[in-house]
Structures are given as C-alpha cells and as structure tokens.
Design a protein around this motif. Structure first.
Motif, PDB file in Angstrom:
ATOM      1  N   GLN A 196       0.800  -1.224   0.000  1.00 14.00           N
ATOM      2  CA  GLN A 196       0.000   0.000   0.000  1.00 14.00           C
ATOM      3  C   GLN A 196       0.839   1.283   0.000  1.00 14.00           C
ATOM      4  O   GLN A 196       0.445   2.264  -0.656  1.00 14.00           O
ATOM      5  N   PRO A 197       1.997   1.331   0.690  1.00  7.64           N
ATOM      6  CA  PRO A 197       2.809   2.560   0.599  1.00  7.64           C
ATOM      7  C   PRO A 197       3.208   2.919  -0.830  1.00  7.64           C
ATOM      8  O   PRO A 197       3.366   4.105  -1.149  1.00  7.64           O
ATOM      9  N   ILE A 198       3.365   1.915  -1.693  1.00  8.35           N
ATOM     10  CA  ILE A 198       3.667   2.190  -3.105  1.00  8.35           C
ATOM     11  C   ILE A 198       2.453   2.839  -3.758  1.00  8.35           C
ATOM     12  O   ILE A 198       2.570   3.820  -4.510  1.00  8.35           O
ATOM     13  N   ALA A 199       1.265   2.298  -3.463  1.00 14.24           N
ATOM     14  CA  ALA A 199       0.029   2.859  -4.021  1.00 14.24           C
ATOM     15  C   ALA A 199      -0.211   4.274  -3.520  1.00 14.24           C
ATOM     16  O   ALA A 199      -0.744   5.116  -4.255  1.00 14.24           O
ATOM     17  N   ASP A 200       0.172   4.539  -2.280  1.00 12.74           N
ATOM     18  CA  ASP A 200      -0.003   5.888  -1.732  1.00 12.74           C
ATOM     19  C   ASP A 200       0.802   6.915  -2.526  1.00 12.74           C
ATOM     20  O   ASP A 200       0.340   8.041  -2.765  1.00 12.74           O
ATOM     21  N   VAL A 201       2.006   6.538  -2.924  1.00 13.75           N
ATOM     22  CA  VAL A 201       2.826   7.437  -3.745  1.00 13.75           C
ATOM     23  C   VAL A 201       2.161   7.635  -5.109  1.00 13.75           C
ATOM     24  O   VAL A 201       2.113   8.758  -5.644  1.00 13.75           O
ATOM     25  N   ALA A 202       1.618   6.531  -5.682  1.00 21.56           N
ATOM     26  CA  ALA A 202       0.933   6.632  -6.975  1.00 21.56           C
ATOM     27  C   ALA A 202      -0.274   7.557  -6.879  1.00 21.56           C
ATOM     28  O   ALA A 202      -0.549   8.332  -7.796  1.00 21.56           O
ATOM     29  N   ALA A 203      -0.995   7.486  -5.755  1.00 17.81           N
ATOM     30  CA  ALA A 203      -2.155   8.353  -5.556  1.00 17.81           C
ATOM     31  C   ALA A 203      -1.735   9.818  -5.523  1.00 17.81           C
ATOM     32  O   ALA A 203      -2.450  10.697  -6.030  1.00 17.81           O
ATOM     33  N   LYS A 204      -0.577  10.081  -4.943  1.00 12.90           N
ATOM     34  CA  LYS A 204      -0.074  11.458  -4.874  1.00 12.90           C
ATOM     35  C   LYS A 204       0.161  12.040  -6.266  1.00 12.90           C
ATOM     36  O   LYS A 204       0.026  13.252  -6.478  1.00 12.90           O
ATOM     37  N   GLY A 206      -1.665  11.261  -8.873  1.00  9.95           N
ATOM     38  CA  GLY A 206      -2.908  11.315  -9.635  1.00  9.95           C
ATOM     39  C   GLY A 206      -3.442   9.993 -10.128  1.00  9.95           C
ATOM     40  O   GLY A 206      -4.293   9.967 -11.016  1.00  9.95           O
ATOM     41  N   ALA A 207      -2.995   8.867  -9.561  1.00  6.84           N
ATOM     42  CA  ALA A 207      -3.492   7.557 -10.013  1.00  6.84           C
ATOM     43  C   ALA A 207      -4.937   7.314  -9.589  1.00  6.84           C
ATOM     44  O   ALA A 207      -5.632   6.495 -10.198  1.00  6.84           O
ATOM     45  N   GLY A 208      -5.393   7.993  -8.538  1.00  5.50           N
ATOM     46  CA  GLY A 208      -6.775   7.868  -8.092  1.00  5.50           C
ATOM     47  C   GLY A 208      -7.156   6.445  -7.726  1.00  5.50           C
ATOM     48  O   GLY A 208      -6.404   5.746  -7.042  1.00  5.50           O
ATOM     49  N   ASN A 209      -8.325   6.004  -8.205  1.00  3.03           N
ATOM     50  CA  ASN A 209      -8.807   4.661  -7.880  1.00  3.03           C
ATOM     51  C   ASN A 209      -8.007   3.549  -8.545  1.00  3.03           C
ATOM     52  O   ASN A 209      -8.195   2.374  -8.231  1.00  3.03           O
ATOM     53  N   LEU A 210      -7.122   3.898  -9.448  1.00  4.64           N
ATOM     54  CA  LEU A 210      -6.281   2.903 -10.125  1.00  4.64           C
ATOM     55  C   LEU A 210      -4.929   2.722  -9.440  1.00  4.64           C
ATOM     56  O   LEU A 210      -4.056   2.028  -9.952  1.00  4.64           O
ATOM     57  N   GLN A 211      -4.747   3.339  -8.287  1.00  3.56           N
ATOM     58  CA  GLN A 211      -3.461   3.327  -7.600  1.00  3.56           C
ATOM     59  C   GLN A 211      -2.948   1.927  -7.292  1.00  3.56           C
ATOM     60  O   GLN A 211      -1.737   1.678  -7.285  1.00  3.56           O
ATOM     61  N   VAL A 281     -10.668   0.340  -3.035  1.00  2.05           N
ATOM     62  CA  VAL A 281     -10.519   1.754  -2.678  1.00  2.05           C
ATOM     63  C   VAL A 281     -11.860   2.412  -2.397  1.00  2.05           C
ATOM     64  O   VAL A 281     -11.900   3.541  -1.877  1.00  2.05           O
ATOM     65  N   ARG A 282     -12.962   1.734  -2.685  1.00  2.00           N
ATOM     66  CA  ARG A 282     -14.285   2.314  -2.473  1.00  2.00           C
ATOM     67  C   ARG A 282     -14.976   1.783  -1.220  1.00  2.00           C
ATOM     68  O   ARG A 282     -16.124   2.152  -0.947  1.00  2.00           O
ATOM     69  N   MET A 283     -14.305   0.923  -0.452  1.00  2.00           N
ATOM     70  CA  MET A 283     -14.955   0.275   0.678  1.00  2.00           C
ATOM     71  C   MET A 283     -14.932   1.088   1.966  1.00  2.00           C
ATOM     72  O   MET A 283     -15.488   0.678   2.972  1.00  2.00           O
TER      73      MET A 283
END
Length: 350
Positions: A196-204, A206-211, A281-283
């Motif tokens: 998840q820390p990798i996805a958090d960087v992706a969200a930063k 602009g990856a959004g729900n596809l992180q 990510v929607r839960m």
C-alpha cells in the motif's frame, strides 16, 4: 453509493476469478506445466506491467519515491502466493472447481481478511467501530457457506465414487493441495497490504482509484517467479519444453488454439486483480473486508460455474440441496458484509 459500487466491482473480479480456470479443460496435447506457465506469463508478468504503465501517471517517479521495503515485502509475499496458486491449479485436477474453491478460499478468506489488521495492531480498534459487528457476522456467515460448499463436495465424492467412468476425482490427493493453496493464497492479501505505501505514492501523482495497479508489479511478479521455477523443473523432468512450439503432428492450429486459451485464462485471472483494486478503494472504513467479500463471492460464482459445467449433474438430491443451501448462505454473507460497510460509511461511523 461508493460501497455499493465497490461491492459490484468485487463481484466482477470474483466472476472473472471463478471462470479463469475453465479454458484449461479445452487445452489439447499440452502438459499441465506448459499451459500453466503460458497463462502465468500473461496474468502475473505481462499484464501487471503493461496495465501499470498505462494507468499510473509518472510511474518512473512513483517507483523512485516508493519505499524499497514495501516493494520487497510485496514481492516476497506474492512469491508465496504463487506457490499457493500452483497448488490450487493442481487441486482442481482432483476435486473439481467447486470443492477446490470451497476449501482453499475458505481458509484464505479468514486468514487474508483478519491477519493483516491483526499484525498491524489495528484489529481491536476496527472491530469497535460503528457497524463492525456486521462485518464479523458477514465473515462468519461466509465461512459457514464455504463449509457447506465443502460438505456438498464431500457428498459429491460419495455420489460418484461408484461411477467407474470418473477416475480423476480424489479427495485424498486434492485436500492437502487445497489446504496449502488456502494458506498461501491468503498471503496475497498481505502482499497488497504491504504494498500500500507504493500505491499511496501513486495516488499522490494522480493515479486515483487505479493506484493499486502499481502494487501488482511486485506482488504478481513474485508469484510468476515461483511458478516459473516449478514449471521449468517439470519441463526438465518430463521433457515437455518442446510443447511451446509443437503439439505433435505439426498441427499449428492446435498450438494457436492452446495459446489462445492460455491468454484467455491470463486475462480472466488478471481481471480479478484489476477489479479487486477498483473495489477495494471504495470500501471506506472497513477496507480490510474487501478480501472477505471477494473470496466469498468467488466461492459463490465458482459453485455456479461448476453447475453450468455440469460438475454436479450426477449427484443425488441431498447433495443438490446442500449445495443450494450453501449458495443461499453465501449470498446472505455478501449482503451482510455490504450492510456493514454501508454502516461504516455513514456519518455516525466517524
């Protein structure tokens, strides 16, 4: 609506997972290891990389900033999942789709859902929140439904044991493989959690729900490496590596057909990861329940797939009744988990 959308996306992913093994029965003149490695290349190596490149903005920057420790842990846990996935594929030979899913996914459902927050020390806090009791009820009902599916499978074994034309069904051979698959498959939930820390960087960026797609680069590659090692061992042992270029008799059409089935399997299997990430990510408050929802739906839809494939066509009425009851219980579990997540999303939960 986010919770409802998340559950529906999990349903799509679970359907994809339930159907991903069906092409295997149509493969012609390929050994198991040839088919398994071909589809693993698609779902565990090629698609995770391609989809991440397409959906993660500034992916090079994301990977440079993401914690190395998260990458290593996700890869290692994914490698363990790869062993479980291989055991899962072997178990299907002996137990069929429905019973293999029931046993292994039942184990994976509990371990993959509850252990990540327990290890982080967050489980007590989570279960004390508003609506959390419905999440626990849903998991318990789901496990009951999975047990009922397993019971139906046992009855199925007895029903067909005297039918001489069915020699592949073996509970004794399939059970250990299913248990191994269940325990190790739960590691995939850990792999996503630790990534998840990798996805958090992706969200930063602009990856959004596809992180979550960026995590699959590591978790799925780990699974591919263990699968590659085992399949290469089998190729050497049985001298079957030539099957990638020939199926015997020079029938190129059959070879193309086999590759098409392997590619279809890979896309279906990867589909479960893709839609799982979109649903997760929607839960909301109870994101940890995503694994339980996904696993319970997987058992539900795989049982339906087994019915459609006529795996239960020769069973007695008692067996059919137990299977029908199991399906109803699994549906109740999904509805209960959905309600718990809904309660966790209303203002009173915060």
């Amino acid at each position: 609506m986010d919770v409802i959308t998340g559950v529906l996306l999990h349903a799509i992913g679970a359907t994809s997972a339930a159907l991903c093994y069906t092409p295997q029965k149509k493969v012609v003149r390929w050994s198991w290891q040839t088919y398994w490695l071909a589809q693993a290349f698609i779902c565990w190596l090629l698609l995770p990389i391609v989809v991440a490149l397409i959906t993660i903005p500034n992916i090079a920057q994301v990977l440079s900033e993401a914690p190395t420790s998260a990458m290593v842990r996700s890869f290692a846990l994914g490698a363990a999942y790869g062993v479980g996935g291989t055991a899962f594929g072997l178990a299907i030979r002996y137990l069929g789709f429905s019973l293999t899913y029931a046993i292994s996914v039942g184990i994976s459902c509990v371990l993959g859902t509850l252990l990540p927050p327990f290890i982080r020390g967050e489980l007590n806090t989570i279960v004390s929140r508003y609506g959390a009791e419905w999440i626990m009820y849903g998991i318990a009902i789901g496990v009951l439904g999975i047990i009922l599916c397993g019971s139906a499978g046992r009855l199925k074994e007895k029903d067909i044991s005297n039918q001489q034309d069915d020699t592949s069904f073996s509970f004794a051979k399939g059970l250990p493989l299913s248990i191994m698959a269940g325990v190790l498959s739960a590691f995939y939930g850990f792999a996503l959690d630790q990534g998840q820390p990798i996805a958090d960087v992706a969200a930063k960026y602009g990856a959004g729900n596809l992180q979550g797609n960026v995590i699959y680069i590591f978790s799925n590659t780990g699974a591919f490496i263990t699968t590659l090692i085992y399949c290469l061992y089998l190729h050497k042992k049985h001298r079957t590596a030539h099957e990638y270029t020939s199926v015997g008799g020079g029938k190129q059409r059959l070879l193309t057909f086999n590759y098409a089935l392997a590619i279809l399997t890979g896309f279906l299997w990867y589909g479960q990861f893709f839609f799982y990430g979109l649903g997760h990510v929607r839960m909301g408050t109870y994101q940890f329940s995503s694994w339980a929802i996904h696993m319970i739906m997987l058992v539900l839809f795989s049982a339906v797939a087994g019915l459609l494939m006529r795996e239960w066509s020769r069973v007695q009425k008692r067996t059919a009744f137990v299977l029908a009851l199991a399906l109803l219980v699994l549906i109740a579990a999904v509805l209960t988990l959905t309600y718990g997540n809904y309660l966790g999303s209303v203002p009173a939960a915060h």
